[in-house]
Motif scaffolding. Structure first.
Motif, PDB file in Angstrom:
ATOM      1  N   PHE A 120      41.060  50.733  53.846  1.00  0.00           N
ATOM      2  CA  PHE A 120      41.314  49.339  53.491  1.00  0.00           C
ATOM      3  C   PHE A 120      39.990  48.592  53.330  1.00  0.00           C
ATOM      4  CE2 PHE A 120      42.178  44.875  54.566  1.00  0.00           C
ATOM      5  CZ  PHE A 120      43.097  44.596  53.566  1.00  0.00           C
ATOM      6  N   GLY A 121      39.056  48.848  54.223  1.00  0.00           N
ATOM      7  CA  GLY A 121      37.729  48.232  54.107  1.00  0.00           C
ATOM      8  C   GLY A 121      37.019  48.658  52.837  1.00  0.00           C
ATOM      9  N   GLY A 122      37.211  49.919  52.447  1.00  0.00           N
ATOM     10  CA  GLY A 122      36.617  50.417  51.213  1.00  0.00           C
ATOM     11  C   GLY A 122      37.213  49.739  49.986  1.00  0.00           C
ATOM     12  N   VAL A 123      38.520  49.447  50.042  1.00  0.00           N
ATOM     13  CA  VAL A 123      39.176  48.741  48.930  1.00  0.00           C
ATOM     14  C   VAL A 123      38.635  47.320  48.823  1.00  0.00           C
ATOM     15  CG1 VAL A 123      41.379  47.800  48.118  1.00  0.00           C
ATOM     16  CG2 VAL A 123      41.270  50.148  48.982  1.00  0.00           C
ATOM     17  N   ILE A 124      38.492  46.637  49.961  1.00  0.00           N
ATOM     18  CA  ILE A 124      37.947  45.274  49.966  1.00  0.00           C
ATOM     19  C   ILE A 124      36.523  45.283  49.423  1.00  0.00           C
ATOM     20  CG2 ILE A 124      37.297  43.319  51.421  1.00  0.00           C
ATOM     21  CD1 ILE A 124      40.324  43.679  51.024  1.00  0.00           C
ATOM     22  N   ASP A 125      35.723  46.248  49.857  1.00  0.00           N
ATOM     23  CA  ASP A 125      34.345  46.373  49.374  1.00  0.00           C
ATOM     24  C   ASP A 125      34.317  46.624  47.867  1.00  0.00           C
ATOM     25  OD1 ASP A 125      31.525  46.487  49.732  1.00  0.00           O
ATOM     26  OD2 ASP A 125      31.643  48.681  49.671  1.00  0.00           O
ATOM     27  N   LEU A 126      35.219  47.482  47.378  1.00  0.00           N
ATOM     28  CA  LEU A 126      35.301  47.766  45.953  1.00  0.00           C
ATOM     29  C   LEU A 126      35.671  46.506  45.175  1.00  0.00           C
ATOM     30  CD1 LEU A 126      35.431  49.872  43.569  1.00  0.00           C
ATOM     31  CD2 LEU A 126      37.886  49.844  43.988  1.00  0.00           C
ATOM     32  N   LEU A 127      36.650  45.751  45.652  1.00  0.00           N
ATOM     33  CA  LEU A 127      37.066  44.530  44.959  1.00  0.00           C
ATOM     34  C   LEU A 127      35.932  43.507  44.923  1.00  0.00           C
ATOM     35  CD1 LEU A 127      40.744  44.188  46.194  1.00  0.00           C
ATOM     36  CD2 LEU A 127      39.931  45.025  43.974  1.00  0.00           C
ATOM     37  N   GLN A 128      35.136  43.433  45.993  1.00  0.00           N
ATOM     38  CA  GLN A 128      33.968  42.543  45.978  1.00  0.00           C
ATOM     39  C   GLN A 128      32.963  42.999  44.922  1.00  0.00           C
ATOM     40  OE1 GLN A 128      32.753  42.796  50.063  1.00  0.00           O
ATOM     41  NE2 GLN A 128      33.920  40.976  50.652  1.00  0.00           N
ATOM     42  N   LYS A 129      32.793  44.307  44.808  1.00  0.00           N
ATOM     43  CA  LYS A 129      31.886  44.851  43.800  1.00  0.00           C
ATOM     44  C   LYS A 129      32.407  44.568  42.388  1.00  0.00           C
ATOM     45  CE  LYS A 129      28.361  47.629  42.889  1.00  0.00           C
ATOM     46  NZ  LYS A 129      27.000  47.293  43.099  1.00  0.00           N
ATOM     47  N   VAL A 130      33.724  44.617  42.215  1.00  0.00           N
ATOM     48  CA  VAL A 130      34.328  44.312  40.916  1.00  0.00           C
ATOM     49  C   VAL A 130      34.070  42.850  40.543  1.00  0.00           C
ATOM     50  CG1 VAL A 130      36.550  44.010  39.729  1.00  0.00           C
ATOM     51  CG2 VAL A 130      36.074  46.129  40.971  1.00  0.00           C
ATOM     52  N   VAL A 131      34.238  41.942  41.507  1.00  0.00           N
ATOM     53  CA  VAL A 131      33.977  40.519  41.256  1.00  0.00           C
ATOM     54  C   VAL A 131      32.504  40.315  40.902  1.00  0.00           C
ATOM     55  CG1 VAL A 131      33.888  38.241  42.347  1.00  0.00           C
ATOM     56  CG2 VAL A 131      35.903  39.681  42.634  1.00  0.00           C
ATOM     57  N   THR A 132      31.622  40.980  41.612  1.00  0.00           N
ATOM     58  CA  THR A 132      30.187  40.886  41.312  1.00  0.00           C
ATOM     59  C   THR A 132      29.896  41.411  39.908  1.00  0.00           C
ATOM     60  OG1 THR A 132      29.654  41.194  43.646  1.00  0.00           O
ATOM     61  CG2 THR A 132      27.888  41.607  42.068  1.00  0.00           C
ATOM     62  N   LEU A 133      30.522  42.522  39.545  1.00  0.00           N
ATOM     63  CA  LEU A 133      30.329  43.094  38.215  1.00  0.00           C
ATOM     64  C   LEU A 133      30.811  42.122  37.138  1.00  0.00           C
ATOM     65  CD1 LEU A 133      29.632  45.555  36.397  1.00  0.00           C
ATOM     66  CD2 LEU A 133      32.017  46.222  36.658  1.00  0.00           C
ATOM     67  N   PHE A 134      32.001  41.551  37.340  1.00  0.00           N
ATOM     68  CA  PHE A 134      32.525  40.613  36.355  1.00  0.00           C
ATOM     69  C   PHE A 134      31.625  39.395  36.220  1.00  0.00           C
ATOM     70  CE2 PHE A 134      36.423  42.981  36.365  1.00  0.00           C
ATOM     71  CZ  PHE A 134      36.966  42.723  35.117  1.00  0.00           C
ATOM     72  N   SER A 135      31.142  38.883  37.341  1.00  0.00           N
ATOM     73  CA  SER A 135      30.313  37.676  37.272  1.00  0.00           C
ATOM     74  C   SER A 135      28.957  37.950  36.631  1.00  0.00           C
ATOM     75  CB  SER A 135      30.139  37.069  38.660  1.00  0.00           C
ATOM     76  OG  SER A 135      29.437  37.939  39.504  1.00  0.00           O
ATOM     77  N   SER A 136      28.488  39.191  36.698  1.00  0.00           N
ATOM     78  CA  SER A 136      27.203  39.496  36.062  1.00  0.00           C
ATOM     79  C   SER A 136      27.360  39.871  34.589  1.00  0.00           C
ATOM     80  CB  SER A 136      26.491  40.625  36.808  1.00  0.00           C
ATOM     81  OG  SER A 136      27.200  41.839  36.650  1.00  0.00           O
ATOM     82  N   GLU A 137      28.519  40.349  34.192  1.00  0.00           N
ATOM     83  CA  GLU A 137      28.730  40.801  32.820  1.00  0.00           C
ATOM     84  C   GLU A 137      29.397  39.760  31.925  1.00  0.00           C
ATOM     85  OE1 GLU A 137      27.807  43.748  31.430  1.00  0.00           O
ATOM     86  OE2 GLU A 137      26.817  44.296  33.286  1.00  0.00           O
ATOM     87  N   VAL A 138      30.159  38.844  32.514  1.00  0.00           N
ATOM     88  CA  VAL A 138      30.936  37.877  31.741  1.00  0.00           C
ATOM     89  C   VAL A 138      30.593  36.483  32.236  1.00  0.00           C
ATOM     90  CG1 VAL A 138      33.268  37.115  31.153  1.00  0.00           C
ATOM     91  CG2 VAL A 138      32.811  39.546  31.478  1.00  0.00           C
ATOM     92  N   SER A 139      30.284  35.571  31.302  1.00  0.00           N
ATOM     93  CA  SER A 139      29.973  34.194  31.714  1.00  0.00           C
ATOM     94  C   SER A 139      31.240  33.503  32.212  1.00  0.00           C
ATOM     95  CB  SER A 139      29.371  33.411  30.547  1.00  0.00           C
ATOM     96  OG  SER A 139      30.359  33.142  29.581  1.00  0.00           O
ATOM     97  N   LEU A 140      31.053  32.501  33.024  1.00  0.00           N
ATOM     98  CA  LEU A 140      32.190  31.758  33.576  1.00  0.00           C
ATOM     99  C   LEU A 140      33.009  31.119  32.464  1.00  0.00           C
ATOM    100  CD1 LEU A 140      33.732  30.726  36.029  1.00  0.00           C
ATOM    101  CD2 LEU A 140      32.178  28.765  36.089  1.00  0.00           C
ATOM    102  N   ILE A 141      32.344  30.571  31.455  1.00  0.00           N
ATOM    103  CA  ILE A 141      33.060  29.936  30.349  1.00  0.00           C
ATOM    104  C   ILE A 141      33.895  30.960  29.583  1.00  0.00           C
ATOM    105  CG2 ILE A 141      32.765  28.690  28.167  1.00  0.00           C
ATOM    106  CD1 ILE A 141      32.206  27.010  30.640  1.00  0.00           C
ATOM    107  N   LEU A 142      33.325  32.127  29.340  1.00  0.00           N
ATOM    108  CA  LEU A 142      34.081  33.177  28.647  1.00  0.00           C
ATOM    109  C   LEU A 142      35.276  33.612  29.488  1.00  0.00           C
ATOM    110  CD1 LEU A 142      34.244  35.085  26.182  1.00  0.00           C
ATOM    111  CD2 LEU A 142      32.987  36.735  27.538  1.00  0.00           C
ATOM    112  N   PHE A 143      35.077  33.758  30.779  1.00  0.00           N
ATOM    113  CA  PHE A 143      36.173  34.153  31.660  1.00  0.00           C
ATOM    114  C   PHE A 143      37.280  33.099  31.663  1.00  0.00           C
ATOM    115  CE2 PHE A 143      38.192  34.421  35.870  1.00  0.00           C
ATOM    116  CZ  PHE A 143      38.662  35.727  35.798  1.00  0.00           C
ATOM    117  N   LEU A 144      36.905  31.823  31.763  1.00  0.00           N
ATOM    118  CA  LEU A 144      37.905  30.749  31.757  1.00  0.00           C
ATOM    119  C   LEU A 144      38.616  30.658  30.405  1.00  0.00           C
ATOM    120  CD1 LEU A 144      36.013  27.985  33.767  1.00  0.00           C
ATOM    121  CD2 LEU A 144      37.856  29.489  34.564  1.00  0.00           C
ATOM    122  N   THR A 145      37.876  30.892  29.335  1.00  0.00           N
ATOM    123  CA  THR A 145      38.492  30.910  28.002  1.00  0.00           C
ATOM    124  C   THR A 145      39.477  32.067  27.893  1.00  0.00           C
ATOM    125  OG1 THR A 145      36.460  29.978  27.102  1.00  0.00           O
ATOM    126  CG2 THR A 145      37.991  30.911  25.528  1.00  0.00           C
ATOM    127  N   ALA A 146      39.146  33.200  28.488  1.00  0.00           N
ATOM    128  CA  ALA A 146      40.067  34.342  28.498  1.00  0.00           C
ATOM    129  C   ALA A 146      41.321  34.018  29.309  1.00  0.00           C
ATOM    130  CB  ALA A 146      39.373  35.575  29.058  1.00  0.00           C
TER     131      ALA A 146
END
Length: 172
Positions: A56-82
């Motif tokens: 479960f801790g590994g899943v939480i860690d993975l989801l945090q990494k996914v959020v970090t990846l999204f925030s570094s690859e996609v701008s906030l405006i693009l994400f909100l537009t999506a």
């Protein structure tokens, strides 16, 4: 035609047997001399230890990494537009809406069920399809905003100004 397509699907594996038989192969993964070795190679049994082994801790860690990846690859405006595009699809095209959610959700679910700590370094390569879906969703969001601007009673200079602002925000 269906039978021919079904057979064609498996013809690609014939190359493996041919390439394995050549002595000039640079890389040899597995043993293709036997049927069981061939099946083990095709099913990638050497990676079976990665399936459903996250805590479960590994899943939480993975989801945090996914959020970090999204925030570094996609701008906030693009994400909100999506996100706006996703709502538009929900109202207009439910099949596309559910398909987009299925691709993104399925992508994340596959990452939860498959992988280990080493895979977090190359996490970006698992999200290529999700990034394409986000870009498509953003196009629906942009279309919505442009239609709103077009429908409003704004003069041409204002229309040009707002259009440029949207373009600059999307590519920032």
């Amino acid at each position: 035609i269906g039978a021919m397509l079904f057979i064609a699907l498996f013809l690609q594996y014939g190359y493996l047997i041919w390439a394995y038989a050549k002595s000039t192969m640079v890389v040899r993964w597995g043993n293709l001399d036997t049927l069981s070795g061939f099946v083990a190679y095709i099913t990638q049994q050497q990676y079976s230890y990665k399936i459903a082994n996250r805590t479960f801790g590994g899943v939480i860690d993975l989801l945090q990494k996914v959020v970090t990846l999204f925030s570094s690859e996609v701008s906030l405006i693009l994400f909100l537009t999506a996100i706006v595009g996703l709502f538009i699809l929900y109202r207009r095209e439910r099949n596309i809406f559910w398909s987009a959610l299925g691709i993104i959700g399925g992508n994340i679910l596959i990452l939860i069920l498959y992988g280990n700590e080493d895979d977090k370094i190359v996490l970006f390569r698992y999200f290529f399809l999700t990034f394409i879906v986000l870009a498509l969703l953003a196009t629906f969001g942009i279309d919505y905003f442009l239609n709103k601007i077009r429908q409003s009673d704004i003069r041409r200079k204002s229309l040009l100004k707002y259009g440029l602002i949207i373009i600059l925000l999307l590519f920032s």
